[in-house]
Design an enzyme around this catalytic site. Structure first.
Site, PDB file in Angstrom:
ATOM      1  CD  GLU A 172       0.152   0.625   3.531  1.00 56.71           C
ATOM      2  OE1 GLU A 172       0.314   1.816   3.872  1.00 56.71           O
ATOM      3  OE2 GLU A 172       0.188   0.251   2.343  1.00 56.71           O
ATOM      4  CD  GLU A 291      -3.476  -0.414   0.355  1.00 57.69           C
ATOM      5  OE1 GLU A 291      -2.752   0.478  -0.099  1.00 57.69           O
ATOM      6  OE2 GLU A 291      -3.932  -0.408   1.509  1.00 57.69           O
TER       7      GLU A 291
HETATM    8  O1  AHR Z   1      -4.442   3.126  -1.316  1.00 59.87           O
HETATM    9  C1  AHR Z   1      -3.977   4.323  -0.771  1.00 59.87           C
HETATM   10  C2  AHR Z   1      -3.208   4.120   0.523  1.00 59.87           C
HETATM   11  O2  AHR Z   1      -2.007   3.444   0.240  1.00 59.87           O
HETATM   12  C3  AHR Z   1      -3.852   3.271   1.566  1.00 59.87           C
HETATM   13  O3  AHR Z   1      -4.718   3.983   2.377  1.00 59.87           O
HETATM   14  C4  AHR Z   1      -2.690   2.781   2.382  1.00 59.87           C
HETATM   15  O4  AHR Z   1      -2.926   1.545   2.966  1.00 59.87           O
HETATM   16  C5  AHR Z   1      -1.537   2.777   1.383  1.00 59.87           C
HETATM   17  O5  AHR Z   1      -0.437   3.410   1.884  1.00 59.87           O
END
Ligand code: AHR
Length: 497
Positions: A172, A291
């Site tokens: 990210e 994610e």
């Molecule tokens: O999954 C939780 C968090 O969400 C992770 O650390 C991050 O990459 C995202 O913002």
């Protein structure tokens, strides 16, 4: 409500890459400590891993698990987590403002991943660090021996290289919250140079470049275009992240969020293909949706936490029944684009926004979202087939023309089974499904699994599993047509063979 669909063996989208059923373990909250690793637990094995958790992960059949973060990775020194435990430093984890003991690190995570029959998707720190730490790490994990870092691995008790194949270039990096946040130009440059160095150490690896953190990022989708301008030839995948929440208690809109997800996926595909055209390239960049989940229930509680605790309860969303419906719907979004989405990670796996929950020194249980994830992981392998669907639609506050029926179909050539996944989004009415499965002559219903509950907000606890599937669905086949009543707001898995 009535909906029709045609399913045909010839309407193949693509073979499903099983890695879309991946997940994620971050050094965050109780995911590692108290989740997968708890040496004092009565169920701990000889390495300190909880056997009850291992069994639940095995049940889900998770092919790949991302590690060690997440936001955590962007300030992580991987060297802290290897070597004798007693020598490992305690550090401030700046991402989650906790204390990291480093009792578990790369080698132990690889050990655990083998116990759950999973591969590792390893992320490198491109926040506080860069090329040097990344090339040393891959020399440590993947080089056979005879050099400083590979011999150090041997000294630490791991004679053979781990041969980690899949690597994320940071996490990210478009997000202002990220430690070492970068502009797309800055990220593109460091990502391509890190990729170059890592591939020189091990040319067999696959690399994932960071895409946008969600569809609402102001830099989306220019971020993808700019970073791919730099990295196109050096990487294999671009990442996508997305979390949803029913913050306004507007379930009609909430269950329609997979429309946003479909749009996200197609926009990233278009952007990647635009750069492909610009570069006159023959190579195609695929997608790693590394994610995804529902995340909002725990937001307020997390704001109350005292900083610098060791493994406090963080991001411990307690999922309800409607969350499970959306999770099933999100999984179908991946199947719809099985031609380009080749990896995906449910974020996360244990305790932290997770299908599996544990109590420290206590039991482990399945959250509501465990079930759709289990079903699609189990029965969604093979060839994704594009169903031709005709469904009544509704408008909600946030979406228009939402089909009541959300569905995807998968044919498994090994078992010769056909599976219809189907969500009825209606909050009021059952839906009569009529599916023409004419190319599957002689097929009979093997099972019609249903996840339903009168109470959209029903949750599972350690003591009581209020949300669990039954197999009393009424699907039947006659003359090459499947008919079934899909209960209001229900998740259905109709298996034929
Ligand atoms: O999954 C939780 C968090 O969400 C992770 O650390 C991050 O990459 C995202 O913002």
């Amino acid at each position: 409500l009535k909906a029709r669909m045609i399913v045909d063996k010839d309407f193949a989208i693509s073979e499903v890459d099983n890695r879309i059923y991946g997940s994620f373990i971050e050094h965050l909250g109780r995911a590692v400590y108290g989740g997968i690793y708890e040496p004092d637990h009565p169920e701990a094995d000889e390495d300190g891993f909880r056997k009850d958790v291992i069994n639940l992960v095995r049940e889900l059949d998770v092919p790949i698990i991302r590690y060690p973060g997440g936001n955590f990775v962007s300030a992580y020194n991987w060297e802290d987590g290897v070597g004798p435990r007693e020598d490992r430093p305690r550090r401030l984890d700046l991402a989650w403002r906790t204390t990291e003991t480093n009792h578990l690190g790369t080698n132990e995570f690889v050990d655990w991943s083998k116990k759950v029959n999973s591969d590792v998707m390893m992320a490198v720190n491109l926040g506080t660090r860069g090329i040097d730490a990344a090339r040393n790490l891959i020399e440590y994990t993947n080089h056979s021996g005879g050099t400083y870092w590979s011999d150090l691995r041997k000294k630490h008790g791991y004679k053979d290289p781990h041969n980690i194949k899949t690597w994320c270039l940071g996490n990210e990096m478009d997000g202002p919250w990220q430690i070492g946040h970068k502009t797309a130009e800055e990220y593109g440059r460091i990502a391509v140079e890190t990729a170059k160095a890592m591939r020189l150490v091990d040319p067999s690896i696959e690399l994932v470049a960071c895409g946008s953190s969600n569809t609402q990022m102001p830099t989306f989708p220019q971020w993808e275009a700019t970073t791919l301008e730099h990295t196109y030839d050096a990487v294999d995948y671009i990442s996508l992240h997305q979390y949803y929440g029913n913050r306004n208690n507007d379930t009609a809109s909430y269950l329609a969020n997979s429309l946003d997800m479909d749009h996200f996926i197609s926009t990233v595909i278009s952007t990647a293909d635009f750069i492909k055209a610009k570069k006159r390239s023959k190579k195609t960049i695929n997608l790693s949706f590394d994610e995804w989940n529902v995340w909002f229930h725990s937001n307020d509680a997390d704001k109350q936490l005292d900083p610098w605790q060791v493994a406090p309860p963080q991001l411990e969303d307690v999922y309800n029944f409607e969350d499970a419906l959306l999770v099933g719907s999100m999984l179908m979004s991946f199947l719809r684009r099985a031609d380009r989405v080749k990896m995906a990670c449910l974020a996360q796996l244990v305790n932290v926004i997770a299908p599996i929950m544990t109590k420290n020194c206590g039991g482990a249980w399945r959250q509501t979202i465990f079930y759709p994830y289990l079903h699609v992981s189990k029965y969604g392998r093979g060839i994704a087939l594009q169903p031709v669907v005709s469904s009544p639609k509704y408008d909600s506050k946030e979406y228009t023309d939402v089909p009541y029926l959300d569905t995807m179909t998968v044919f498994n050539p090994e078992t010769e089974e056909l599976t219809i996944f189907a969500l009825n989004r209606s909050l009021e009415e059952g839906l009569e499904l009529d599916a023409d499965v004419r190319s599957f002559e002689g097929y009979q219903i093997l099972e019609h699994i249903v996840l339903e509950n009168e109470d959209l907000k029903a949750v599972n606890t350690m003591e009581h599993e209020a949300v669990k599937p039954h197999t009393n669905g009424n699907a039947k086949v006659q003359d090459g047509r499947v008919s079934a009543n899909l209960a209001k707001h229900s998740w259905n898995v109709i298996r034929l063979g």
